[in-house]
Design an enzyme around this catalytic site. Structure first.
Site, short mmCIF file in Angstrom:
data_model
loop_
_atom_site.label_atom_id
_atom_site.label_comp_id
_atom_site.label_asym_id
_atom_site.label_seq_id
_atom_site.Cartn_x
_atom_site.Cartn_y
_atom_site.Cartn_z
N GLU A 22 -15.71 20.37 4.49
CA GLU A 22 -16.29 21.60 3.97
C GLU A 22 -15.84 21.85 2.54
O GLU A 22 -14.65 21.73 2.23
CB GLU A 22 -15.91 22.80 4.84
N LYS A 28 -9.86 20.18 -2.21
CA LYS A 28 -8.71 19.35 -2.57
C LYS A 28 -8.87 17.98 -1.92
O LYS A 28 -8.48 17.76 -0.78
CB LYS A 28 -7.41 20.02 -2.13
#
Length: 284
Positions: A16, A270
């Protein structure tokens, strides 16, 4: 191939991402997507802010995801009317998006509850609306510890069944840190007659402030093992990140060993941490 069909082929890996802040160019997401693409996820979901803020940016990012893999586009109905929902659905269809994560959504700070739920009160209402159009496959959210606004877990599971009965074809869990709670939740779901595929949503904890913020927002409990990490490494960012990644890897490995149907990693944009988890656990 639709996302519901992917579950018939084996365990599904999904990621996501979220749009950059409004004052940042949308192109900053490109670097994240470039790093995630070699991981070969089955699909990537894209979210947006409360009340639909950033919705147009989400559509733009969805277009960037499609050359990589399937895209699951979030769609919330809080504060929206049917015309607004149909406008977004038309934009998604035009962009080639056929899979939607149908959510009620959080009430924006500048909106009261009465205004927020004039047209749609629950995610099941949105799911019914989308199903009547017939253009999309749909996922919905579920909460292994119950939605914070539900009086009990069983009440929340009853509400979840309404979403499935309305047309949700698979489920993605809110973040959780205790696999045992997930296994119990799955048993209760199946006993209640909910048999659609369920993907376990895992959020890697990379700093102490993050876990405090996330648990307060979601009502998620912190198991003793994670509490020890916070107490021991809370003032040491590097060691906390290492311990947090190991905790997430243990979670994922345990879920895989127990036959979970899907793993959904909340990336927080990230890519480095997600890459470590996927490679070390053998998800890819």
């Amino acid at each position: 191939m639709s996302i519901p069909q992917l579950f018939k082929q084996g365990r599904v890996l999904s990621l996501e991402v979220f749009p950059p802040k409004p004052d940042s160019p949308i192109e900053v997401i490109d670097k994240t997507l470039d790093r995630l693409a070699p991981l070969k996820p089955d699909y990537i979901s894209v979210t947006y802010g409360a009340g639909g803020s950033g919705r147009s940016r989400s559509v733009e990012i969805a277009k960037k995801i499609l050359p990589i893999c399937k895209c699951l586009s979030h769609l919330t109905c809080v504060g929206a009317d049917a015309a607004e929902i149909d406008s977004v659905l038309d934009s998604l269809k035009e962009a080639g998006i056929s899979d939607i994560m149908a959510l009620r959504g959080d009430i924006p700070k500048d909106m009261d509850a009465e205004s927020a739920f004039v047209h749609y009160q629950h995610a099941s209402d949105l799911i019914t609306h989308i199903k009547n159009r017939g253009d999309f496959d749909m996922g919905a959210a579920c909460y292994p510890e119950g939605h914070p606004q539900s009086d009990s877990l069983m009440e929340d599971i009853d509400n979840l069944k309404r979403k499935v009965d309305a047309g949700a074809q698979f489920l993605v869990t809110q973040l959780f840190f205790d696999n045992v709670l997930f296994y119990r939740f799955m048993e209760q779901l199946r006993r209640r007659g909910v048999h659609v595929p369920v993907t376990a949503g895992i959020m890697p904890v990379l700093n102490a402030a993050q876990i405090v913020r996330m648990t307060l927002l979601s009502g998620t409990s912190v198991p003793p093992e994670l509490a020890k990490i916070i107490a021991r490494y809370g003032d040491n960012p590097a060691d906390f990140r290492k311990a947090g990644l190991e905790f997430a890897m243990d979670q994922v490995s345990g879920l895989m060993a127990n036959g979970v149907q899907g793993i959904h990693l909340y990336t927080m944009n990230k890519a480095d941490a997600i890459t470590e988890i996927i490679k070390e656990t053998g998800l890819r």
